[in-house]
Enzyme design. Structure first.
Site, PDB file in Angstrom:
ATOM      1  N   MET D   1     -43.913 -12.991   7.583  1.00  0.00           N
ATOM      2  CA  MET D   1     -44.442 -12.917   8.935  1.00  0.00           C
ATOM      3  C   MET D   1     -44.202 -14.140   9.801  1.00  0.00           C
ATOM      4  O   MET D   1     -44.579 -14.120  10.961  1.00  0.00           O
ATOM      5  CB  MET D   1     -45.949 -12.707   8.856  1.00  0.00           C
ATOM      6  N   PRO D   2     -43.598 -15.193   9.238  1.00  0.00           N
ATOM      7  CA  PRO D   2     -43.513 -16.407  10.091  1.00  0.00           C
ATOM      8  C   PRO D   2     -42.646 -16.192  11.323  1.00  0.00           C
ATOM      9  O   PRO D   2     -41.767 -15.340  11.334  1.00  0.00           O
ATOM     10  CB  PRO D   2     -42.854 -17.442   9.174  1.00  0.00           C
ATOM     11  N   TYR D   3     -42.954 -17.003  12.331  1.00  0.00           N
ATOM     12  CA  TYR D   3     -42.130 -17.070  13.535  1.00  0.00           C
ATOM     13  C   TYR D   3     -41.708 -18.529  13.701  1.00  0.00           C
ATOM     14  O   TYR D   3     -42.565 -19.428  13.701  1.00  0.00           O
ATOM     15  CB  TYR D   3     -42.917 -16.610  14.761  1.00  0.00           C
ATOM     16  N   VAL D  41     -39.007 -14.184  11.612  1.00  0.00           N
ATOM     17  CA  VAL D  41     -38.252 -14.189  12.864  1.00  0.00           C
ATOM     18  C   VAL D  41     -37.907 -15.634  13.218  1.00  0.00           C
ATOM     19  O   VAL D  41     -38.762 -16.519  13.135  1.00  0.00           O
ATOM     20  CB  VAL D  41     -39.076 -13.550  14.001  1.00  0.00           C
TER      21      VAL D  41
ATOM     22  N   LYS F   7     -44.751 -21.006  13.145  1.00  0.00           N
ATOM     23  CA  LYS F   7     -46.061 -20.363  13.169  1.00  0.00           C
ATOM     24  C   LYS F   7     -46.210 -19.514  11.914  1.00  0.00           C
ATOM     25  O   LYS F   7     -45.346 -18.681  11.614  1.00  0.00           O
ATOM     26  CB  LYS F   7     -46.208 -19.462  14.405  1.00  0.00           C
TER      27      LYS F   7
END
Lengths: 67, 67, 67, 67, 67, 67
Positions: D1-3, D41, F7
């Site tokens: 899930m990291p961005y 992402v 993030k």
């Protein structure tokens, strides 16, 4: 007072579509959270498909492979 | 160590004005908060007026209407 | 219309210092670039020293080593 | 899930180098933190050297002075 | 593929309201721009009123003055 | 000179893991793009699972449903 930043891939989006998105997000923040639309700021960044990656591959690569 | 990101609309700003802004922000962080200017980073993003919205309208639309 | 995001390490900064920084940045954008202060937005993020790295080391590590 | 958002100066970086960076960051997040690469992402922003400042000077100015 | 970052002031927003906002933004991007909701990411940042400024004053100051 | 913002969801990540990630990203930028590690800045944001959405649902909701 909200500030919203939307990043999408660069795909010849029309000014009308951008205006519609900005209007929609501003209304949503008013309807869901009671935010004042007068001070809601929305900024759209359009990103080259070479510069966007998901699952370890750029969008350019993914499209070439039909992903 | 601060990192500063400044977003403004794209308006033919000269390199001299950008340099003046970067210098000013760096000095401000030193004067107000004692931050080391050597490691202060400032990045300016210039955003198309079609991609920036306030009060539910793009800047392009607002200027057409004289807002 | 500018939007400014300032990231600094979390160091018990007083509300007065933050207010002074916000006022200063807003004035700078008006003086250097003629930006309308009424619609200038400034957001300060305070980041834990474990979560900030420079030169490959966190600020926590750097301070332990006297860097 | 990291961005992940990576900002670098605009320097004629090839699509291959960008793809390599995106692949590397995605693998690093998997190896160090067990993050699912399928939803990682990465977005790369390339910034004009007039718009990037460090130590109170733009990169354009610094290069002219041989810094 | 879009990535959306929403910054709002910290005001005891419920998880249900946040979920509603995330659902709404994701649907809006699908309806207006045809974006795939499966890969749309939304991140909400809640910012202390001391750390948010508009028109040169923090939100904390503005509320004290009834602005 | 790169600036990297990562993030991730807030999950009791240790300072050691964060340090390893910061070191890894800094080395990657040096190896792939020849960037000077001395001026590479990495900032990690940890985001509450109520505040992160993908596919129109918050991570909190997704985990409850076993997604």
């Amino acid at each position: 007072m909200p500030y919203v930043n939307i990043k999408i891939t660069k795909e010849a989006v029309t000014p009308e579509k951008k205006a519609e998105l900005i209007k929609g997000v501003t209304e949503l923040l008013q309807n869901v959270m009671g935010k004042n639309p007068q001070t809601t700021v929305v900024v759209i960044d359009e990103v080259d498909t070479d510069n966007w990656g998901i699952a370890g591959k750029t969008i350019t690569e993914r499209r070439k492979k039909g992903l």
